[in-house]
Motif scaffolding. Sequence first.
Motif, PDB file in Angstrom:
ATOM      1  N   GLU A  99       0.743  -1.280   0.150  1.00  0.00           N
ATOM      2  CA  GLU A  99      -0.092   0.157  -0.039  1.00  0.00           C
ATOM      3  C   GLU A  99       1.025   1.443   0.082  1.00  0.00           C
ATOM      4  O   GLU A  99       0.726   2.243  -0.766  1.00  0.00           O
ATOM      5  N   THR A 100       1.822   1.251   0.540  1.00  0.00           N
ATOM      6  CA  THR A 100       3.082   2.447   0.900  1.00  0.00           C
ATOM      7  C   THR A 100       3.301   2.714  -0.406  1.00  0.00           C
ATOM      8  O   THR A 100       3.836   3.834  -0.867  1.00  0.00           O
ATOM      9  N   ASP A 101       3.707   1.569  -1.404  1.00  0.00           N
ATOM     10  CA  ASP A 101       4.195   1.910  -2.799  1.00  0.00           C
ATOM     11  C   ASP A 101       3.353   2.632  -3.463  1.00  0.00           C
ATOM     12  O   ASP A 101       3.793   3.408  -4.344  1.00  0.00           O
ATOM     13  N   TYR A 102       1.908   2.266  -3.410  1.00  0.00           N
ATOM     14  CA  TYR A 102       1.092   2.989  -4.298  1.00  0.00           C
ATOM     15  C   TYR A 102       0.708   4.541  -3.766  1.00  0.00           C
ATOM     16  O   TYR A 102       0.726   5.075  -4.467  1.00  0.00           O
ATOM     17  N   GLN A 103       0.585   4.633  -2.508  1.00  0.00           N
ATOM     18  CA  GLN A 103       0.641   5.998  -1.966  1.00  0.00           C
ATOM     19  C   GLN A 103       1.894   6.856  -2.410  1.00  0.00           C
ATOM     20  O   GLN A 103       1.554   7.998  -2.482  1.00  0.00           O
ATOM     21  N   ASN A 104       2.821   6.066  -2.213  1.00  0.00           N
ATOM     22  CA  ASN A 104       4.233   6.991  -2.658  1.00  0.00           C
ATOM     23  C   ASN A 104       4.213   7.383  -4.122  1.00  0.00           C
ATOM     24  O   ASN A 104       5.225   8.038  -4.647  1.00  0.00           O
ATOM     25  N   ALA A 105       3.355   6.679  -5.029  1.00  0.00           N
ATOM     26  CA  ALA A 105       3.599   6.794  -6.716  1.00  0.00           C
ATOM     27  C   ALA A 105       2.731   7.803  -6.934  1.00  0.00           C
ATOM     28  O   ALA A 105       2.620   7.862  -8.110  1.00  0.00           O
ATOM     29  N   VAL A 106       1.503   8.158  -6.232  1.00  0.00           N
ATOM     30  CA  VAL A 106       0.642   9.269  -6.375  1.00  0.00           C
ATOM     31  C   VAL A 106       1.461  10.347  -6.984  1.00  0.00           C
ATOM     32  O   VAL A 106       2.395  11.019  -6.476  1.00  0.00           O
ATOM     33  N   GLY A 107       0.996  10.914  -8.025  1.00  0.00           N
ATOM     34  CA  GLY A 107       1.629  12.041  -8.937  1.00  0.00           C
ATOM     35  C   GLY A 107       2.857  11.652  -9.856  1.00  0.00           C
ATOM     36  O   GLY A 107       3.196  12.321 -10.629  1.00  0.00           O
ATOM     37  N   LYS A 108       3.193  10.268  -9.742  1.00  0.00           N
ATOM     38  CA  LYS A 108       3.917   9.539 -10.881  1.00  0.00           C
ATOM     39  C   LYS A 108       3.622   8.849 -11.917  1.00  0.00           C
ATOM     40  O   LYS A 108       2.312   8.478 -11.997  1.00  0.00           O
ATOM     41  N   TYR A 109       4.451   8.388 -12.753  1.00  0.00           N
ATOM     42  CA  TYR A 109       4.235   7.972 -14.038  1.00  0.00           C
ATOM     43  C   TYR A 109       4.063   6.327 -13.768  1.00  0.00           C
ATOM     44  O   TYR A 109       5.106   5.946 -13.347  1.00  0.00           O
ATOM     45  N   ILE A 110       3.022   5.593 -13.981  1.00  0.00           N
ATOM     46  CA  ILE A 110       3.136   4.022 -13.714  1.00  0.00           C
ATOM     47  C   ILE A 110       2.555   3.372 -14.869  1.00  0.00           C
ATOM     48  O   ILE A 110       2.024   3.927 -15.718  1.00  0.00           O
ATOM     49  N   HIS A 111       2.825   2.046 -15.007  1.00  0.00           N
ATOM     50  CA  HIS A 111       2.377   1.205 -15.598  1.00  0.00           C
ATOM     51  C   HIS A 111       1.264   0.039 -15.137  1.00  0.00           C
ATOM     52  O   HIS A 111       1.857  -0.420 -14.165  1.00  0.00           O
ATOM     53  N   VAL A 112       0.273  -0.297 -15.427  1.00  0.00           N
ATOM     54  CA  VAL A 112      -0.657  -1.311 -14.749  1.00  0.00           C
ATOM     55  C   VAL A 112      -1.133  -2.232 -15.916  1.00  0.00           C
ATOM     56  O   VAL A 112      -1.403  -1.983 -17.083  1.00  0.00           O
ATOM     57  N   SER A 113      -1.093  -3.375 -15.444  1.00  0.00           N
ATOM     58  CA  SER A 113      -1.320  -4.602 -16.288  1.00  0.00           C
ATOM     59  C   SER A 113      -2.585  -5.248 -15.476  1.00  0.00           C
ATOM     60  O   SER A 113      -2.748  -5.307 -14.144  1.00  0.00           O
ATOM     61  N   LEU A 114      -3.534  -5.784 -16.165  1.00  0.00           N
ATOM     62  CA  LEU A 114      -4.978  -5.902 -15.752  1.00  0.00           C
ATOM     63  C   LEU A 114      -5.213  -7.492 -16.024  1.00  0.00           C
ATOM     64  O   LEU A 114      -4.749  -7.939 -17.036  1.00  0.00           O
TER      65      LEU A 114
END
Length: 157
Positions: free
Chosen positions: A91-106
């Motif tokens: 969860e902290t990884d996601y919170q720290n990534a807010v505002g950053k560019y990410i890749h999500v696979s579904l």
Amino acid sequence: MSSVVETVTQLVNPILDGHHFELVDAEFVKEGDGWYLRVFIDKPGGITIEECAMVSDELSEKLDSIDPDPIPQAYFLEISSPGAERPLKKETDYQNAVGKYIHVSLYQQIKKAKAFEGDLLSVTEDELTMKINQKGRISEITIPRENIAKARLAIKF
């Protein structure tokens, strides 16, 4: 092989805590003819090669002292940084990534796609919202967390 990862996690966490490092991920995988035990560590400002070597030495010593051996087959131990495209697991990884560019696979398609890249706008317990660019059209997409197979930081080109 999850028991190997669990054992290694229990052994490496006190080492990392003592140095104020973070365990990002651990895996035990077979590639070709060899087995690889990979431990990804980090700290604010990034981890150095010397710090990886130090953790490798300390973890090796702990693993060698356990009888019976928790990993009976031969393997290569690799301690490294998660890199620029760090996985988002906790969860902290996601919170720290807010505002950053990410890749999500579904797991399942949304809007006829199983992967998205864009800026992470917000995260809740149930979903995340991203600003994406699909063929020149900027839009927002909300993705249920249960549909996320993998997520990581990404490099924007």
